[in-house]
Motif scaffolding. Sequence first.
Motif, PDB file in Angstrom:
ATOM      1  N   LEU B  69       0.813  -1.216   0.000  1.00  0.00           N
ATOM      2  CA  LEU B  69       0.000   0.000   0.000  1.00  0.00           C
ATOM      3  C   LEU B  69       0.848   1.268   0.000  1.00  0.00           C
ATOM      4  O   LEU B  69       0.429   2.287  -0.544  1.00  0.00           O
ATOM      5  N   ALA B  70       2.042   1.226   0.612  1.00  0.00           N
ATOM      6  CA  ALA B  70       2.884   2.427   0.613  1.00  0.00           C
ATOM      7  C   ALA B  70       3.255   2.826  -0.826  1.00  0.00           C
ATOM      8  O   ALA B  70       3.138   4.005  -1.176  1.00  0.00           O
ATOM      9  N   PRO B  71       3.656   1.872  -1.689  1.00  0.00           N
ATOM     10  CA  PRO B  71       3.891   2.254  -3.088  1.00  0.00           C
ATOM     11  C   PRO B  71       2.622   2.772  -3.765  1.00  0.00           C
ATOM     12  O   PRO B  71       2.672   3.695  -4.581  1.00  0.00           O
ATOM     13  N   GLN B  72       1.485   2.162  -3.404  1.00  0.00           N
ATOM     14  CA  GLN B  72       0.206   2.633  -3.953  1.00  0.00           C
ATOM     15  C   GLN B  72      -0.043   4.086  -3.561  1.00  0.00           C
ATOM     16  O   GLN B  72      -0.482   4.904  -4.380  1.00  0.00           O
ATOM     17  N   PHE B  73       0.209   4.382  -2.287  1.00  0.00           N
ATOM     18  CA  PHE B  73       0.035   5.755  -1.794  1.00  0.00           C
ATOM     19  C   PHE B  73       0.924   6.713  -2.581  1.00  0.00           C
ATOM     20  O   PHE B  73       0.497   7.808  -2.956  1.00  0.00           O
ATOM     21  N   ALA B  74       2.183   6.299  -2.819  1.00  0.00           N
ATOM     22  CA  ALA B  74       3.121   7.166  -3.534  1.00  0.00           C
ATOM     23  C   ALA B  74       2.653   7.385  -4.970  1.00  0.00           C
ATOM     24  O   ALA B  74       2.693   8.508  -5.477  1.00  0.00           O
ATOM     25  N   LEU B  75       2.195   6.326  -5.606  1.00  0.00           N
ATOM     26  CA  LEU B  75       1.784   6.450  -7.001  1.00  0.00           C
ATOM     27  C   LEU B  75       0.482   7.245  -7.150  1.00  0.00           C
ATOM     28  O   LEU B  75       0.248   7.896  -8.161  1.00  0.00           O
ATOM     29  N   LYS B  76      -0.366   7.185  -6.138  1.00  0.00           N
ATOM     30  CA  LYS B  76      -1.628   7.922  -6.197  1.00  0.00           C
ATOM     31  C   LYS B  76      -1.487   9.350  -5.687  1.00  0.00           C
ATOM     32  O   LYS B  76      -2.172  10.254  -6.152  1.00  0.00           O
ATOM     33  N   THR B 298      -0.469  -2.056 -14.374  1.00  0.00           N
ATOM     34  CA  THR B 298      -1.806  -2.576 -14.680  1.00  0.00           C
ATOM     35  C   THR B 298      -2.555  -2.970 -13.409  1.00  0.00           C
ATOM     36  O   THR B 298      -3.773  -3.001 -13.396  1.00  0.00           O
ATOM     37  N   ASP B 299      -1.803  -3.308 -12.364  1.00  0.00           N
ATOM     38  CA  ASP B 299      -2.445  -3.695 -11.111  1.00  0.00           C
ATOM     39  C   ASP B 299      -1.849  -2.843  -9.996  1.00  0.00           C
ATOM     40  O   ASP B 299      -0.737  -3.091  -9.550  1.00  0.00           O
ATOM     41  N   ILE B 300      -2.607  -1.845  -9.576  1.00  0.00           N
ATOM     42  CA  ILE B 300      -2.090  -0.891  -8.587  1.00  0.00           C
ATOM     43  C   ILE B 300      -1.723  -1.579  -7.285  1.00  0.00           C
ATOM     44  O   ILE B 300      -0.793  -1.164  -6.594  1.00  0.00           O
ATOM     45  N   ASP B 301      -2.419  -2.660  -6.944  1.00  0.00           N
ATOM     46  CA  ASP B 301      -2.115  -3.377  -5.696  1.00  0.00           C
ATOM     47  C   ASP B 301      -0.693  -3.941  -5.686  1.00  0.00           C
ATOM     48  O   ASP B 301      -0.080  -4.059  -4.635  1.00  0.00           O
ATOM     49  N   GLY B 302      -0.188  -4.298  -6.844  1.00  0.00           N
ATOM     50  CA  GLY B 302       1.117  -4.960  -6.883  1.00  0.00           C
ATOM     51  C   GLY B 302       2.230  -4.082  -7.414  1.00  0.00           C
ATOM     52  O   GLY B 302       3.285  -4.584  -7.811  1.00  0.00           O
ATOM     53  N   VAL B 303       2.039  -2.755  -7.410  1.00  0.00           N
ATOM     54  CA  VAL B 303       3.001  -1.875  -8.075  1.00  0.00           C
ATOM     55  C   VAL B 303       4.396  -1.922  -7.447  1.00  0.00           C
ATOM     56  O   VAL B 303       5.404  -1.905  -8.166  1.00  0.00           O
TER      57      VAL B 303
END
Lengths: 148, 486
Positions: B69-76, B298-303
């Motif tokens: 989720l931390a990478p997800q937070f950064a990407l979002k 393609t899959d934000i969960d696994g970025v």
Amino acid sequence: MLIPLSAQTSGFSLRTVEFIEPTLEDGATAINNTTGHVDLVWSTQAPDPKITYELASAPTSEFEASVTRYQGVDTRSFVSGLPGGSHYFRVRILDSENPGPWSRPLEVDVNYVERSQVKWLMALGTACLIATTLIIVGGSLKTRKESN
Amino acid sequence: MDSANITLNQGTGWILLAIFSIAWIALGIFWGRKAKDHEGFMLAGRNVGMALGAATAMATWVTSNTIMLAPQFALKMGIWGMLAYSTASFGLFLFAPMAFRIRKLLPKGFTSGDFVRLRYGKAVWVCFLLISIIYSMAWLVSMAMAGGIVLQTLSGIDYIYGMSVILGVCVLYTLFGGLFAVIGTDFVQSLIILIGIVVVGAVVLTKVDLPTVYNDLATTQPALLDVMMPVALLALFNNMFFGFGEVFHNNVWWSRAFAMRGDVSHKAFFLSGCLWFPIPIAAGFIALCAGSMGINVTDIDGVGPLVASQVLGPIGAIVVFVVVFCSLASSIDSLLAATSDLIIQDVYHKMIAPHASDAQLRILGSRIIIGLGIVTWLISLPRLADLNMVLFLSGPLVASAIFPIICGLYWKKANRTGALIAMLLGSAIGLYAYFAIGWFVASLISAAISVLTMLVSSLLAPGKFDWSQLDESKLEEVTAEPIHKS
């Protein structure tokens, strides 16, 4: 998937790509977005893992100053960091000899939470943080004092 | 670059999975031999020292969510997104002094539910248990899902197989060893996680050109560099209060406070916060490099794992695989043990069978761990929602418990009516905000309602709580009544 004969013979429809996600609400002409990120999914009538696509975006519907965001075989792309305002996306099949036609453009309108609302909520967060810290630190100092 | 070209060989994935599964189960059995009675199984003999204490707290808090989720937070949400996730460490910093207070007030306590029951009475306790169990299940499900997703992203192992194996392994070794096994494996896992993150971060830094990353972000994702990005600013506070709620209320942390020696608990929690703080920043930074490296997400969960494995190649994918497996195992085992303790102690022992023997409690504990594993597996099976949604929906619930907990620990004036209204109103309005405005304000609004309610109720009807009532060992000398009714 069964493909109409006319489509197979003309070769035109097979090369047409359309966005399948996100979907427009009834009557809407644009995707309303409050976060600045969007998960784009597209498809063609005859999906093939070897097909190469090109995804482009621009700030206007005429696609002036268009930027290529992705070229490859994926049929999905997560796009983030969009500033407030309208953003237009389109996708097409790409091969060196004969690129396919562009899809219908997808408009994404990014409307972030109002700045005034953000300031108000941040003030609330600051107040809660101060309250939390004061209760714990103040209480702990008192506990230490009592222990000693 | 296409997302499909980056997976580790599936056979290698299965071999790694088998090696670590056998290792954790064997270590669990080895350490679990120390658990001679129910208290040993639940609280590791209440004698955990500094090194093991800090390691278990850090490893438990480095969940799959931190890695994914931390990478997800950064990407979002860009720069603020990375920092927003790191604010979860503030929960550990503030829990450090709380642990000292907890040990002082409840020297023989078992669970966070014990405190709420003795401090506020039955109605608040039931409400608290509901919140805690819902949250624990959301956390367990999000981690089981993350396990399946990451194994699929990195090695192509089918989501259902990956999720099932990780969950099954954690259930097995927690079952054998209780908190002894959890803390022992956490120590090994925390070392692997720290070394892995440092190696991955250092290699990524040598492979990317920072000015290029900055310029690419400024061109194609300018909002990620905007210091006034509204969603990110709100997420900063929201995540902080979500973290406070998670740590302050959950039995995972209280059981560690009870398990550690009184003189080390506060130092161990503070140290674990210091060790944890940079991890989401390192994990988040990796995701910000995706665009510059031409990686299509393609899959934000696994970025996070996706980008790391692309940058580092097969060896990097193995490192990421191992780090994620360790972070998953270290959190799932803790949550299984702590939630099982909460159900046995608070529901079974206090409500159903107050005179149950040590052996009966131990057998039931094992059954509950298996039951929790099965329920988590069933909920995770269809992969219905994204990780963000699963976890953050429980945010308003736990944030509503922050002030009833901390006011109850430090203020004699905090009263049970205020605590009950704070939890109910905070949860309800926070959930409304989740759907009406967005996930990024739900915990913040819930916490604000909670603090306001506690303040007003303590001023209008101040209680006069006697702290000695929290020491149940003294109470038991006076009455055998298990439920506090004053």
